[in-house]
Design a protein around this motif. Structure first.
Motif, PDB file in Angstrom:
ATOM      1  N   ALA A 187       0.842  -1.196   0.000  1.00  0.00           N
ATOM      2  CA  ALA A 187       0.000   0.000   0.000  1.00  0.00           C
ATOM      3  C   ALA A 187       0.876   1.244   0.000  1.00  0.00           C
ATOM      4  CB  ALA A 187      -0.916  -0.002   1.224  1.00  0.00           C
ATOM      5  N   LEU A 188       0.437   2.255  -0.722  1.00  0.00           N
ATOM      6  CA  LEU A 188       1.260   3.444  -0.923  1.00  0.00           C
ATOM      7  C   LEU A 188       1.591   4.160   0.381  1.00  0.00           C
ATOM      8  CD1 LEU A 188       2.657   5.558  -2.688  1.00  0.00           C
ATOM      9  CD2 LEU A 188       0.406   6.625  -3.046  1.00  0.00           C
ATOM     10  N   GLN A 189       0.592   4.558   1.141  1.00  0.00           N
ATOM     11  CA  GLN A 189       0.860   5.369   2.333  1.00  0.00           C
ATOM     12  C   GLN A 189       1.679   4.631   3.388  1.00  0.00           C
ATOM     13  OE1 GLN A 189       0.555   8.563   2.438  1.00  0.00           O
ATOM     14  NE2 GLN A 189      -0.365   8.528   0.384  1.00  0.00           N
ATOM     15  N   PRO A 190       1.374   3.367   3.698  1.00  0.00           N
ATOM     16  CA  PRO A 190       2.253   2.643   4.631  1.00  0.00           C
ATOM     17  C   PRO A 190       3.686   2.517   4.115  1.00  0.00           C
ATOM     18  CG  PRO A 190       0.146   1.539   4.459  1.00  0.00           C
ATOM     19  CD  PRO A 190       0.142   2.608   3.405  1.00  0.00           C
ATOM     20  N   TYR A 191       3.834   2.347   2.797  1.00  0.00           N
ATOM     21  CA  TYR A 191       5.179   2.261   2.216  1.00  0.00           C
ATOM     22  C   TYR A 191       5.938   3.567   2.421  1.00  0.00           C
ATOM     23  CZ  TYR A 191       8.852   2.273  -1.342  1.00  0.00           C
ATOM     24  OH  TYR A 191      10.057   2.377  -1.994  1.00  0.00           O
ATOM     25  N   LEU A 192       5.277   4.683   2.151  1.00  0.00           N
ATOM     26  CA  LEU A 192       5.934   5.978   2.301  1.00  0.00           C
ATOM     27  C   LEU A 192       6.258   6.257   3.771  1.00  0.00           C
ATOM     28  CD1 LEU A 192       3.832   8.152  -0.184  1.00  0.00           C
ATOM     29  CD2 LEU A 192       6.100   7.140  -0.563  1.00  0.00           C
ATOM     30  N   LYS A 193       5.358   5.838   4.653  1.00  0.00           N
ATOM     31  CA  LYS A 193       5.573   6.065   6.090  1.00  0.00           C
ATOM     32  C   LYS A 193       6.750   5.229   6.608  1.00  0.00           C
ATOM     33  CE  LYS A 193       2.793   6.628  10.259  1.00  0.00           C
ATOM     34  NZ  LYS A 193       1.432   6.481  10.847  1.00  0.00           N
ATOM     35  N   ASN A 229       9.255   4.267   4.829  1.00  0.00           N
ATOM     36  CA  ASN A 229      10.477   4.587   4.083  1.00  0.00           C
ATOM     37  C   ASN A 229      10.603   6.098   3.900  1.00  0.00           C
ATOM     38  OD1 ASN A 229      11.509   1.769   2.994  1.00  0.00           O
ATOM     39  ND2 ASN A 229       9.276   1.778   2.742  1.00  0.00           N
ATOM     40  N   PRO A 230      10.979   6.815   4.969  1.00  0.00           N
ATOM     41  CA  PRO A 230      11.087   8.274   4.879  1.00  0.00           C
ATOM     42  C   PRO A 230      12.013   8.696   3.737  1.00  0.00           C
ATOM     43  CG  PRO A 230      11.312   7.543   7.160  1.00  0.00           C
ATOM     44  CD  PRO A 230      11.334   6.311   6.306  1.00  0.00           C
ATOM     45  N   GLY A 231      11.568   9.682   2.991  1.00  0.00           N
ATOM     46  CA  GLY A 231      12.357  10.160   1.860  1.00  0.00           C
ATOM     47  C   GLY A 231      12.004   9.500   0.545  1.00  0.00           C
ATOM     48  N   LYS A 232      11.294   8.369   0.614  1.00  0.00           N
ATOM     49  CA  LYS A 232      10.872   7.696  -0.610  1.00  0.00           C
ATOM     50  C   LYS A 232       9.673   8.436  -1.215  1.00  0.00           C
ATOM     51  CE  LYS A 232      13.637   4.031  -0.582  1.00  0.00           C
ATOM     52  NZ  LYS A 232      14.586   3.700  -1.659  1.00  0.00           N
TER      53      LYS A 232
END
Length: 215
Positions: free
Chosen positions: A65-71, A73-76
């Protein structure tokens, strides 16, 4: 020698009724020598994952999922997410990627990586070519019919390109809207058409690739 199986990866976001049509068709005359090797969802609650897991033997599934991935992986960025999606998909060595209710617009990053591997990507969209691109296509078509702007709508499977819902159509079917229809009536008729179209279009693309079963 046994026929060579075509490997299908399906991307979903929701209930997975189109996925179910592909599951039911794999290995039948409707979709011969074909096997779904991965179902990837961008929502962990997508019921389509349960559909895949209930197959005997179960179809492998993954969630990204996009938001969990971004959360996590800071900076991604969103492009990094799309690149990760492509890595998961390509690791399954697919012959075709089918977007079956995948509610995330894939970027140039994803498309470029799968194009380099010469893997076709197709998407099902509940509208005719050039009409009602993007979200809420069924509601928008029904409303347009009510205003007398259209006489019918339809379903298409198209090749995925950078412009949303603008890729070359693989298969198009017209779906009637009746004067007495409720939105639910029209929606159900359209979805029933989708289930046949997504299977037929997948078969067309696999056959066009020239990958023939072994003798």
């Amino acid at each position: 020698m046994a026929p060579e199986e075509h490997r299908i990866v399906v991307l979903i976001s929701g209930s997975g009724t189109n996925l179910q049509a592909l599951i039911d068709a794999q290995g039948t005359p409707s979709l011969p020598d074909a096997k779904i090797v991965l179902v990837l969802s961008n929502r962990k609650a997508a019921y389509g994952l349960t559909r895949a897991q209930n197959v005997d033997p179960p179809i492998p599934t993954q969630v990204l999922a996009l938001q969990p991935y971004l959360k996590a992986n800071p900076g991604k960025t969103r492009n990094d997410y799309d690149s990760e999606v492509s890595k998961i998909v390509l690791a399954a060595s697919p012959d075709i990627i089918v977007l079956a209710g995948w509610m995330h617009v894939l970027s140039d990053t994803f498309l470029g990586e799968v194009e380099r591997e010469n893997i076709p990507v197709i998407n099902i969209h509940p509208a005719l070519p050039g009409a009602f691109d993007g979200v809420n296509a069924i509601q928008r078509a029904f409303d347009a019919f009510g205003r007398g702007e259209i006489e019918n709508s339809g379903v298409m499977v198209h090749k995925v390109i950078r412009e949303v819902d603008r890729g070359e159509p693989v298969l198009v079917r017209t779906v009637e809207i009746k004067k007495e229809d409720t939105l639910e009536d029209f929606e159900q008729r359209l979805h029933q058409t989708e289930w046949g179209v997504i299977v037929e279009a997948t078969k067309i693309v696999l056959e066009s690739r020239g990958k023939k079963p072994s003798a």
